[in-house]
Design a protein around this motif. Sequence first.
Motif, PDB file in Angstrom:
ATOM      1  N   ARG A   1      54.206  16.416  41.899  1.00 22.45           N
ATOM      2  CA  ARG A   1      53.794  15.220  42.643  1.00 22.45           C
ATOM      3  C   ARG A   1      53.917  13.967  41.784  1.00 22.45           C
ATOM      4  O   ARG A   1      54.309  12.908  42.279  1.00 22.45           O
TER       5      ARG A   1
ATOM      6  N   MET B   1      50.245  10.990  49.476  1.00 20.71           N
ATOM      7  CA  MET B   1      51.683  11.167  49.299  1.00 20.71           C
ATOM      8  C   MET B   1      52.405  11.135  50.645  1.00 20.71           C
ATOM      9  O   MET B   1      53.586  10.781  50.719  1.00 20.71           O
ATOM     10  N   LEU B   2      51.699  11.487  51.709  1.00 15.73           N
ATOM     11  CA  LEU B   2      52.274  11.542  53.054  1.00 15.73           C
ATOM     12  C   LEU B   2      51.791  10.391  53.929  1.00 15.73           C
ATOM     13  O   LEU B   2      51.939  10.440  55.157  1.00 15.73           O
TER      14      LEU B   2
ATOM     15  N   GLY C   1      57.473  14.841  50.913  1.00 15.77           N
ATOM     16  CA  GLY C   1      57.338  13.566  50.215  1.00 15.77           C
ATOM     17  C   GLY C   1      58.662  13.011  49.750  1.00 15.77           C
ATOM     18  O   GLY C   1      58.895  11.794  49.792  1.00 15.77           O
TER      19      GLY C   1
END
Length: 489
Positions: A384, A467-468, A431
């Motif tokens: 991430r 992240m989304l 992502g």
Amino acid sequence: MIRFGPFQVDPRTWTLSRDGAAVDLSPRLVEILTHIVERNGEIVTKDELLERFWPGVNITENTLTRAIADIRKALADSADSPKYLQTAARRGYRFVGEPQSQPDPGVRIPAPDRDDPFQAWVKGKLALDSLDLKKLTGAIAAFERAVVELPSYAPAHAGLANAYLLQFEKTRSGSVPDRELLTRAMAAARQACALDPSLGEGWAVLGYLLGAAGKMEEAQAAGRRASALEPDNWRHQYRLAYSAWGEERLRAVDKTLTLKPGFAPARMLSAMVFIARGALDRAEREATLGADAQRQHRHDHTPLPAVGLHWLRGLVLGAKGDLPAALASFEEEIAMGTSGHVYAREFAVNARVAAGFTHLTLNDTPPAAAAFRQALAEAPGHPRATLGLHAVAARSGDRAGADATKAALEHAIGELSLGERHSEAALVQAGRWIVRGQTAEAMDILDRLLTDAPPGPAGWIVPVDPMLAALRFAPGRATLLARLAARAS
């Protein structure tokens, strides 16, 4: 040797025999029997037995009652008409036979603090309860010694399984956790269950390990068996909650908190269900209660301290639109990163990454880049964080940086798949499509995740994942979230 009636105890091996034939009784129970016999008819209180044989371990009196019942069974004794062990109502137990202690030359009863493998087991268990990385190696050594010296003692194998489990959990913040540790832990847990199928701890740790391995149906079956064997054991209820999902998880969390009020990690498990259901107000309540307990644990040094609740609360606050409060929660989690807790670094890194994506939502690129870089410094190759730097480079028009991070991102996603972390790999792939501006492809990835994943928590984080965040108004999101909520029913 210690003799009474036709029985004999060998303190070198803590074994019991009758007229020279071995009697099936675990070494721990033989030691308890010996302790009572050596008091020559004095009452040995329940509190004394619990303190001596389970010091610092949170168990119920039922455990001692069951131990005495097993000893009586081995002696063919009766609680109603005792020949050897008599119950002193509400006080304890005393020996009513005729002991004949006959020490043999060269036989030495182990010194409790130096030679007794049971003390090694107790010390190992207390070390594990601290969740302190500095104590983990010593705990593993203690349990490894205990299983060598007491190969038939099921709790020693269960303890070793727990120790290997925590060592495995320590590797989770990387893309490829050390699954060899998981295999070793599972072997120890299965041995505990084989040696003593009535030992709830063996089934409980086996269930947790099976859940960590993604074998959810087997995990739930083991967890249910542990809870049925010892329904008043909060640890078993918590581990059942970990492997269960939806309403069954919430019931197990309720039982855990009834038996162990204030146990913050249980709040995290329930909050995950409420997030998946889209009940963000309820999720915020659970996360806030957990975060308050985590804050308190930091000051009172409670056993089994909590981490991760500030991160979780930050996710929920961010999804509800309070980004400054979310960032403040992430900072509080980051501050716990150096506590030495087994999970502290993992959640501190998670908080840095979440803060980075929150800054990107605010179009504040420099602090976002700093957060992602710091996360990668603490957890090199973190998927991430790598995606975050890729997003920063793409947003800044840094083509060279975007190309470099793209290659690193592909490698990180491959590592997730190699480590069998398929749900996380799908989320990071979604992502990546968002960074490319292709939200439809991102939604397809998430749709396939919910279609292919077995029943369980896969995708629970989607409604609150910063992240989304770009998918918040994407076509089809409402349908996707409805499917996610149905899975958590």
